[in-house]
Design an enzyme around this catalytic site. Structure first.
Site, mmCIF file in Angstrom:
data_model
loop_
_atom_site.group_PDB
_atom_site.id
_atom_site.type_symbol
_atom_site.label_atom_id
_atom_site.label_comp_id
_atom_site.label_asym_id
_atom_site.label_seq_id
_atom_site.Cartn_x
_atom_site.Cartn_y
_atom_site.Cartn_z
ATOM 1 N N ARG A 203 -0.272 -19.859 -13.033
ATOM 2 C CA ARG A 203 -0.493 -19.499 -11.731
ATOM 3 C C ARG A 203 -1.898 -20.006 -11.266
ATOM 4 O O ARG A 203 -2.688 -20.477 -11.761
ATOM 5 C CB ARG A 203 -0.821 -17.906 -11.764
ATOM 6 N N ARG A 246 -24.340 -23.404 -16.368
ATOM 7 C CA ARG A 246 -23.600 -22.232 -16.861
ATOM 8 C C ARG A 246 -22.890 -22.392 -18.270
ATOM 9 O O ARG A 246 -22.061 -23.264 -18.101
ATOM 10 C CB ARG A 246 -22.472 -21.611 -15.899
ATOM 11 N N GLU A 263 -20.890 -25.731 -17.844
ATOM 12 C CA GLU A 263 -20.325 -25.900 -16.353
ATOM 13 C C GLU A 263 -21.649 -26.386 -15.837
ATOM 14 O O GLU A 263 -22.780 -25.750 -15.540
ATOM 15 C CB GLU A 263 -19.988 -24.385 -15.686
#
Ligand SMILES: Nc1ncnc2c1ncn2[C@@H]1O[C@H](COP(=O)(O)OP(=O)(O)O)[C@@H](O)[C@H]1O
Ligand SMILES: [Mg+2]
Length: 302
Positions: A203, A246, A263
């Site tokens: 998705r 992060r 991140e």
């Protein structure tokens, strides 16, 4: 403001990111309150004069995942960019997880471009994702090796690197713990709920900022996140620690924390969940401005 000169700071996003990144209004307001001139701009806006900024801070450039070379090419042209282009280059492809492992830091076990069921990590359920991605695009959770290998073949057929990991059941129960570092030190932690539902397949419209709440990390999580953070300059071959980072931790099958993602490119900082963090960001930006201009900061770093 320093020496009578107003420093100019760009907060950099993408067309989509600028509209919906909840960190941006908080960050820009805090920086303006500190006396800085702040523009919120798109990285792909050809009309922007990047040399005119004392600092350009990458924030919600969420479209880099399908425009990587263009994005990195742009980053090369920006004189004072944070995080610096060397860090972005290293961090925009999750093959960096191998570097973490080589450095002795625990990452979620990953098979790279597997071609047969015997190459899959031991599990009853798997996650397949491209190594360059964000926001769980082209990512799915599968219950059979056949489904896994079909997804892998799609990705590799398109010239991408496919990653296969065991689906960690702890994510359903505990979520992942995002460990935020701002300006060289740990700032705050946020728990993120699970994103991949069984049987759902690929998705592109998941909301990775849906289920968020402040979290108190364990000592083990704090120590691992700090060790990963401290390893970044060596691994990305840069001097000094990143302006922001992060580190998303999950619990592995043995109950130990492991790195799901590091991140350093465009992490949401979860400022709405951590009211004090905007102030840390201001101090961090002021310290960077002092460095890039060869001045000493107005106040000693706290
Ligand atoms: N091995 C895994 N086990 C359980 N959930 C996973 C696993 N890998 C990814 N996920 C889920 O998919 C989401 C996106 O994957 P992630 O590796 O963080 O990539 P990105 O955020 O860059 O798209 C995660 O936030 C998590 O909810
Ligand atoms: Mg993620």
């Amino acid at each position: 403001m320093s020496n009578g000169v107003t420093d100019r700071v760009a907060l950099v996003g993408s067309e989509q990111g600028l509209g919906i990144d909840p960190d941006l209004p908080i960050a820009s307001a805090a920086l303006r309150e500190a006396g800085l001139a702040v523009d919120v701009v798109r990285w792909d806006d050809a009309g922007v004069d990047w040399a005119g900024y004392d600092l350009a801070v990458v924030r919600s450039c969420w479209d880099y995942a399908w425009r990587l070379e263009e994005f990195l090419g742009w980053a090369e042209t920006v004189p004072r960019l944070r995080n610096p282009v060397e860090v972005l280059r290293w961090n925009t492809d999750k093959v960096y997880l191998r570097d973490l492992e080589r450095a002795g830091l625990p990452a979620v076990p990953t098979a790279w471009n597997p071609t047969g069921a015997d190459e899959l990590p031991d599990s009853g359920e798997w996650v397949v994702k491209p190594s360059v991605s964000a926001g769980s695009r082209d990512t799915a959770r599968w219950g059979t090796p056949a489904a896994v290998l079909e997804h892998v073949a799609e990705l590799t057929g398109a010239g991408r690197t496919a990653m296969v990991q065991p689906y960690l059941a702890s994510v359903d129960a505990l979520g992942e713990t995002a460990m935020l570092f701002i300006g060289g030190g740990f700032s705050h932690a946020v728990r993120k709920g699970p994103l991949l539902a069984p049987g759902e397949g690929v998705r592109q419209d998941r909301d990775s900022r849906g289920d968020l709440r402040p979290a108190v990390p364990t000592t083990e999580q704090r120590e691992l996140a700090q060790a990963v953070f401290d390893a970044v300059p060596g691994l990305a071959d840069v001097e000094g620690s990143p302006l922001y980072a992060r580190i998303d931790l999950v619990q592995d099958a043995d109950g130990r924390p492991a790195v799901l993602e590091l991140e350093l490119t465009e992490p949401s900082l979860f400022l709405p969940q951590a009211p004090a963090a905007a102030r840390s960001l201001v101090r961090a930006v002021e310290a960077e401005l002092a460095l890039t201009r060869g001045r000493s900061p107005a106040a000693p770093p706290r």
